[in-house]
Scaffold this motif. Structure first.
Motif, mmCIF file in Angstrom:
data_model
loop_
_atom_site.group_PDB
_atom_site.id
_atom_site.type_symbol
_atom_site.label_atom_id
_atom_site.label_comp_id
_atom_site.label_asym_id
_atom_site.label_seq_id
_atom_site.Cartn_x
_atom_site.Cartn_y
_atom_site.Cartn_z
ATOM 1 N N SER A 129 96.993 -50.605 28.130
ATOM 2 C CA SER A 129 97.406 -51.684 29.025
ATOM 3 C C SER A 129 98.920 -51.863 28.988
ATOM 4 O O SER A 129 99.558 -52.047 30.032
ATOM 5 N N ASP A 152 89.744 -52.738 33.255
ATOM 6 C CA ASP A 152 89.140 -53.087 31.976
ATOM 7 C C ASP A 152 88.354 -54.380 32.178
ATOM 8 O O ASP A 152 88.807 -55.480 31.878
ATOM 9 N N SER A 157 93.470 -57.613 30.275
ATOM 10 C CA SER A 157 94.679 -58.151 29.655
ATOM 11 C C SER A 157 95.889 -58.054 30.573
ATOM 12 O O SER A 157 96.960 -58.547 30.264
ATOM 13 N N ASP A 228 94.288 -49.413 34.842
ATOM 14 C CA ASP A 228 94.164 -49.620 33.399
ATOM 15 C C ASP A 228 92.680 -49.553 33.044
ATOM 16 O O ASP A 228 91.903 -50.420 33.427
HETATM 17 MG MG MG Z 1 93.747 -52.641 27.405
#
Ligand code: MG
Ligand code: ATP
Length: 370
Positions: A129, A152, A157, A228
């Motif tokens: 990330s 994700d 995040s 991501d």
């Molecule tokens: Mg991550």
């Protein structure tokens, strides 16, 4: 200033033009282009301006009001009142059509001409990330149009790392991705009602969520799309390969040989579903002490070894730098806050390497036949 009929007409026109030129910050189109200026009334040197907000009581409310006010004053109005109004349902549908065209794009059309880079690894916590965010922002700082998808779905995040503190505007089911540091972003975090409770994704739900991230979002023809990925292999890579078969995979690993073995699995998985593996990034490579000495805290050679085994280039080695973690925690990526630093320079070198290694497969632009 004279107040004859001519000058009134002119002031009206000037205010209308000036307010219309104010840019909506997420869509990056002018209020005039978006049809959001709903009315301008001029009386002597007073102007009353009605502007529609994309999100009711949206995060931009104060800024929008201030910018419209300033624009009207610059145009010559001595007193300004800004009324924020809501679009009707019909106006919202019309605006969606204006942004998206008459039909929803296919995934290929949404990202036609873009390089889609899935940032993956076999295991968690290696820096996917952090690298996705910093590479995306570094590309945007070079003037590229960049989209970032937080795939994700289990442990999103990205919004925090990028410093996005608002939910997207939704115009008749079309999601307008918020922008931060020049990067447009979507994340499950925007749609989660309770950030504490994990969402249990079953295959079809995951597929649907990710495909909506591609086709129900106003991406406006990005040149780079960074994805991501969640840790591990599995479902998301499979879904990506179905939605965007020309995606490339970039594998992030740490320097110790044990990590490299796990990372290798994600590369094999990617190849199994026919995605191209573009290269390897080694993260947390070394730590430079105050004494200038380099410490290889997690061993060395993992990135090189993995790149060799996969027969792809090592795109860069990113050192372990506390400022990178702090930047992520605060939503201020290091490539913005300290672009000259060792960490940011290493991430910039990763961008150079990515640009120098285009995908091995040809990406043909999709012709949109209407
Ligand atoms: Mg991550
Ligand atoms: N080069 C680095 N230097 C210092 N800290 C780093 C570096 N890379 C990542 N970190 C920190 O390590 C932690 C894990 O990084 P990150 O969340 O980017 O990894 P991830 O692979 O995305 O993890 P997950 O698999 O849980 O999604 C974060 O606290 C991050 O700030």
């Amino acid at each position: 200033m004279p107040h004859g009929p001519d000058s009134q007409a002119t002031l009206h026109q000037r205010v209308t033009d000036a307010v219309g030129a104010v840019v909506e910050p997420d869509v990056e189109l002018s209020l005039a282009d978006l049809g959001l200026v709903r009315g301008v009334v001029v009386d002597a040197d007073r102007a009353v301006v009605a502007v529609a907000e994309l999100v009711p009581a949206g995060p931009w409310r104060d800024r929008l009001r201030a910018e419209v006010d300033a624009a009207a004053r610059r145009a010559g109005a001595a007193q300004v009142r800004v009324d924020l109004v809501q679009l009707t349902d019909d106006q919202r549908v019309a605006l969606r059509t204006r942004l998206q065209g008459p039909t929803k794009p296919t995934p290929e059309q949404a990202f036609s001409g873009a390089r889609v880079l899935a940032i993956s690894s076999g295991k968690g916590g290696v820096g996917k990330s952090s690298i996705s965010v910093n590479v995306a922002v570094a590309l945007a700082r070079r003037g590229r149009r960049v989209a970032l998808i937080d795939a994700d779905v289990y442990g999103f995040s990205i919004p925090r790392m990028l410093g996005v503190d608002r939910r997207p505007a939704i115009v008749a089911d079309l999601v307008i991705p918020p922008k931060a540091h020049g990067v447009s972003v979507v994340s499950v975090a925007f749609f989660a009602t309770d950030e504490q409770s994990p969402i249990i994704w079953r295959g079809p739900m995951l597929h649907k969520a990710l495909s909506q991230f591609v086709t129900d979002v106003h991406w406006a023809a990005p040149e780079y799309v960074l994805v991501d990925m969640p840790p591990g292999t599995g479902d998301v890579a499979l879904t990506m390969s179905q939605l965007l078969p020309l995606s490339e995979v970039v594998v992030v690993t740490t320097p110790q040989p044990a990590a490299q073995k796990v990372a290798q699995r994600s590369a094999y998985m990617a190849r199994k579903v026919n995605l191209t593996v573009t290269g390897v990034i080694e993260n947390m490579s070394h730590f430079t002490g105050n004494d200038g000495e380099r410490y290889e805290l997690f061993g060395s050679g993992g990135g090189d070894l993995l790149a060799q085994q996969l027969d792809v280039p090592l795109l860069g080695k990113v050192p372990l730098v506390p400022a990178l973690r702090e930047g992520s925690d605060e939503g201020r990526p290091i490539v913005v806050t300290d672009p000259q630093s060792e960490g940011a320079a290493a991430l910039d070198a990763v961008v150079d390497a990515l640009l120098a290694h285009p995908p091995r497969r040809m990406r043909l632009p999709v012709v949109n036949v209407r």
